[in-house]
Scaffold this active site. Structure first.
Site, PDB file in Angstrom:
ATOM      1  N   THR A  17       0.762  -1.134   0.166  1.00  0.00           N
ATOM      2  CA  THR A  17       0.030   0.069   0.171  1.00  0.00           C
ATOM      3  C   THR A  17       0.893   1.362   0.053  1.00  0.00           C
ATOM      4  O   THR A  17       0.215   2.320  -0.006  1.00  0.00           O
ATOM      5  CB  THR A  17      -0.836   0.041   1.216  1.00  0.00           C
ATOM      6  OG1 THR A  17      -0.268  -0.157   2.353  1.00  0.00           O
ATOM      7  CG2 THR A  17      -1.971  -1.218   1.267  1.00  0.00           C
ATOM      8  N   ILE A 100      13.577  -6.002  -1.649  1.00  0.00           N
ATOM      9  CA  ILE A 100      14.022  -5.070  -2.636  1.00  0.00           C
ATOM     10  C   ILE A 100      14.518  -3.853  -1.675  1.00  0.00           C
ATOM     11  O   ILE A 100      15.498  -3.109  -2.295  1.00  0.00           O
ATOM     12  CB  ILE A 100      12.624  -4.373  -3.532  1.00  0.00           C
ATOM     13  CG1 ILE A 100      11.993  -5.567  -4.126  1.00  0.00           C
ATOM     14  CG2 ILE A 100      13.223  -3.643  -4.240  1.00  0.00           C
ATOM     15  CD1 ILE A 100      12.902  -6.483  -4.906  1.00  0.00           C
ATOM     16  N   GLU A 211      30.947  -7.464  -9.528  1.00  0.00           N
ATOM     17  CA  GLU A 211      31.668  -6.184  -9.582  1.00  0.00           C
ATOM     18  C   GLU A 211      32.776  -6.136  -8.262  1.00  0.00           C
ATOM     19  O   GLU A 211      32.960  -7.232  -7.934  1.00  0.00           O
ATOM     20  CB  GLU A 211      30.577  -5.406  -9.027  1.00  0.00           C
ATOM     21  CG  GLU A 211      29.927  -5.290  -7.743  1.00  0.00           C
ATOM     22  CD  GLU A 211      28.619  -4.564  -7.293  1.00  0.00           C
ATOM     23  OE1 GLU A 211      28.257  -3.720  -8.339  1.00  0.00           O
ATOM     24  OE2 GLU A 211      28.393  -4.464  -6.197  1.00  0.00           O
ATOM     25  N   HIS A 249      27.171   0.270  -4.920  1.00  0.00           N
ATOM     26  CA  HIS A 249      26.771  -0.623  -4.003  1.00  0.00           C
ATOM     27  C   HIS A 249      27.619  -0.585  -2.477  1.00  0.00           C
ATOM     28  O   HIS A 249      28.777  -0.467  -2.632  1.00  0.00           O
ATOM     29  CB  HIS A 249      26.764  -2.089  -4.451  1.00  0.00           C
ATOM     30  CG  HIS A 249      25.633  -2.260  -5.357  1.00  0.00           C
ATOM     31  ND1 HIS A 249      26.022  -3.176  -6.550  1.00  0.00           N
ATOM     32  CD2 HIS A 249      24.350  -1.701  -5.436  1.00  0.00           C
ATOM     33  CE1 HIS A 249      24.894  -3.392  -7.209  1.00  0.00           C
ATOM     34  NE2 HIS A 249      23.935  -2.386  -6.707  1.00  0.00           N
TER      35      HIS A 249
END
Length: 299
Positions: A17, A100, A211, A249
């Site tokens: 939501t 996520i 990476e 990152h």
């Protein structure tokens, strides 16, 4: 077939939501994902309309599982609440939790990945784009319209490079694409995905994107050498990164001679992995290995 996510997967969205949760739930549904509910204790009992489908909101992951049979959760909650959200999903028996959320403190990631592992819940992420099995299901934020079902498996630390390789190889397509995330602690590793792709009869070749920072790619190289029979093509981001500086990152940092792109490239090549110098060159190597001579479109 596919790995980890199929058309039979039933998905709950923790944080559905919220703004990001709403946007990407709509995109997941449009991709054919069976999103069976959202989780928000303050909005339990309501439903949210997404075009032609009303998705119910449950007060807990356990309630959602009992009502729908969900086996996947996608986590969009803010960093401060991510640890509790993942642990709740693990306690409820979710088979796969796709985290996520970015900016989660490392000690929280350590805690919830260990907690989930003890309870049999696989974690993808955190700080990742999720995973997609084209034509079947999409759990996360990967664009579903840049590729099609095919015979390449992809595992990547980088969301952006995931998208680029998916696009450049879109005419061949993918079995499953997994963005494992670039934080120092992640739940699912390159090695986990390599093992799953090796066992997947519909995956003919694997693309591995790494990476700078850490030794995950060197360990993956050793695994490929000893356990993988399918061709693997790689790409390592960060050849020009200055020593001691975090790049993108949280886990992408070079310290001394450890974690350099060159060391990773050399380890992969010693294991028989062809490594491209650019994403487009990597895509061309894939085409060569698959016996496809048509040129790749530059992105």
């Amino acid at each position: 077939m596919a790995i980890y996510l199929t058309k039979e997967s039933k998905v709950l969205v923790q944080g559905m939501t919220g703004g990001e949760g709403m946007k990407h739930t709509r995109r997941m549904l449009a991709a054919g994902t069976d999103v069976v509910g959202g989780v928000n204790p303050r909005k339990a009992g309501r439903s949210v309309d997404f075009d032609d489908r009303a998705v119910p909101v449950f007060g807990s992951v356990q309630e959602g599982i009992e009502a729908t049979g969900a086996d996947v959760s996608v986590v969009f909650v803010p960093p401060a609440f991510a640890r509790a959200a993942v642990m709740e999903a693990a306690d409820a028996g979710v088979a796969l939790a796709v985290v996520i959320t970015e900016g989660i403190p490392v000690h929280d990631s350590v805690a919830f990945t260990a907690y989930a592992g003890d309870r049999g819940t696989r974690i993808i992420g955190p700080n990742c784009p999720g995973l997609i099995t084209p034509g079947q299901a999409n759990a996360g934020i990967i664009p579903a319209d840049i590729t099609k079902p095919g015979r390449i498996g992809l595992v990547s630390k980088s969301g952006t490079l995931t998208y680029q390789l998916m696009y450049e190889l879109r005419e061949i397509g993918f079995s499953t694409c997994v963005g494992i995330g670039g934080d120092p602690v992640v739940g699912t590793t390159h090695i986990d995905c390599l093992a799953a792709f090796e066992d997947d009869p519909d995956t003919e070749l694997v693309v591995l994107i790494g990476e700078i920072g850490g030794d995950a790619e060197e360990r993956a190289a050793a695994y490929v050498r000893d356990h993988v029979t399918k061709p693997v093509v790689g790409y390592i981001a960060g050849f020009t990164a200055p020593e001691g500086r975090t790049m993108g990152h949280a886990g992408a940092i070079v310290s001394g001679s450890s974690g350099t792109a060159r060391a990773k490239k050399e380890a992969l090549e010693a294991a028989g992995v062809q490594v491209g110098g650019t994403p487009t060159e990597t895509a061309r190597l894939v085409l060569d290995r698959l016996g496809t001579r048509r040129d790749v479109t530059h992105s």
